[in-house]
Design a protein around this motif. Structure first.
Motif, short mmCIF file in Angstrom:
data_model
loop_
_atom_site.label_atom_id
_atom_site.label_comp_id
_atom_site.label_asym_id
_atom_site.label_seq_id
_atom_site.Cartn_x
_atom_site.Cartn_y
_atom_site.Cartn_z
N SER A 121 1.14 -10.59 -0.73
CA SER A 121 2.21 -9.64 -1.02
C SER A 121 3.39 -10.28 -1.76
O SER A 121 4.00 -9.64 -2.61
CB SER A 121 2.69 -8.96 0.26
N PRO A 149 0.21 -5.78 1.61
CA PRO A 149 -1.13 -6.16 1.15
C PRO A 149 -1.29 -7.67 1.15
O PRO A 149 -0.29 -8.41 1.17
CB PRO A 149 -1.17 -5.60 -0.28
N ASP A 187 -4.09 2.47 -4.48
CA ASP A 187 -4.73 1.88 -3.30
C ASP A 187 -6.23 1.73 -3.51
O ASP A 187 -6.84 0.75 -3.07
CB ASP A 187 -4.46 2.73 -2.05
N TRP A 191 0.82 -1.20 0.00
CA TRP A 191 0.00 0.00 0.00
C TRP A 191 0.86 1.26 0.00
O TRP A 191 2.00 1.21 0.43
CB TRP A 191 -0.91 0.03 1.25
#
Ligand SMILES: [Zn+2]
Length: 277
Positions: free
Chosen positions: A140, A137, A173, A130
């Motif tokens: 990831s 996130p 985002d 993010w």
């Protein structure tokens, strides 16, 4: 149903949301020209055009582009105005307050975007989410691996967005957080000569050719009414392991979630229907 809608993963490439960061416009226009002029001769181009839906948006801040300003004509930084963990930065008076962003949000609602790159030019990074928060996130490692694919081709460095510097209200985002697509911010240096323009365009074209064929690698399907076969606007929850939910394309009911290989429990729900797991 729109006549050109097909059951395909969708890719979105918005550029120049900071109106004085012009190279993104050239990168996206160059990629567009590459696709349009090489369809007959290049099997990889043919495969992309035949099997993906690609939205190329060379400028999403036309007033800023003309004025050569970072912000739009209302003096708002469009990359601080998006409504996911919006915090009023960059002169933004409210979440998704600007018309340039409202149309992008509507576009995201009406389509099932799997993959998005938005282009900037103040550094040399493949910036992954993010931006607003230090936590990694969901999924990831998969996101970092895909970041490296782009970075290797485009000669850029991978960075976590928050680690570089925190931003709230950015498009990246918003896209990943509200639609479950994978989304990145690409930062390339603004070129100092015309030959540098060409090289940046070549590098990013190569990166896009490498990465766009992966759009939709993961889980896909179509959600329909089991009696009428009408497509449904449905929520697809990734319950175990927990991942960001996605939504079907309301025109066809198709969804395409880019996700790491594995086993997932899904729950599908739509208005006035019993959910299915
Ligand atoms: Zn920028």
């Amino acid at each position: 149903t729109t006549p050109d809608e097909e059951n395909e993963p969708e890719i979105r490439l918005p550029a120049n949301m900071h109106g004085n960061e012009h190279i993104g416009t050239e990168i996206t226009l160059y990629f567009l020209r590459h696709l349009l002029t090489n369809y007959a001769s290049n099997p990889q181009v043919q495969d992309l055009i035949d099997n993906k839906e690609i939205w190329i948006l060379p400028t999403i801040n036309p007033d800023g582009k003309v004025a050569n300003t970072r912000r739009n004509a209302n003096n708002v930084d469009l990359n601080r105005d998006y409504g996911y963990f919006w915090d009023g930065w960059g002169g933004s008076p409210g979440p998704c307050s600007q018309i340039e962003n409202k149309v992008m949000v509507q576009h995201l609602d009406e389509n099932d975007i799997s993959l998005e790159y938005n282009y900037h030019s103040v550094a040399q990074y493949v910036n992954y989410p993010w931006d607003y928060h230090y936590a990694d996130p969901p999924d990831s490692q998969h996101i970092i691996d895909l970041s490296q694919v782009y970075a290797d081709s485009a000669n850029l460095t991978v960075t976590n967005g928050y680690d570089w510097y925190q931003v709230t209200g950015c498009i990246q985002d918003y896209t990943i957080g509200t639609s479950g697509a994978l989304a990145w911010t690409i930062e390339t240096l603004e070129p100092s000569s015309s030959s540098a323009i060409d090289q940046i365009c070549y590098n990013n074209r190569d990166a896009l050719m490498d990465i766009c064929e992966r759009a939709g690698w993961g889980i896909e399907g179509v959600v329909k009414d089991s009696v009428t076969s009408n497509p449904l606007y449905a929520r697809v929850e990734f319950m175990n392991p927990d991942r960001v939910d996605i939504y079907t394309d309301p025109n066809l009911g198709d969804f395409h979630k880019m996700i790491e290989q594995g086993t997932y429990d899904l729950r599908i729900s739509a208005n006035e229907y019993a959910p299915k797991t």
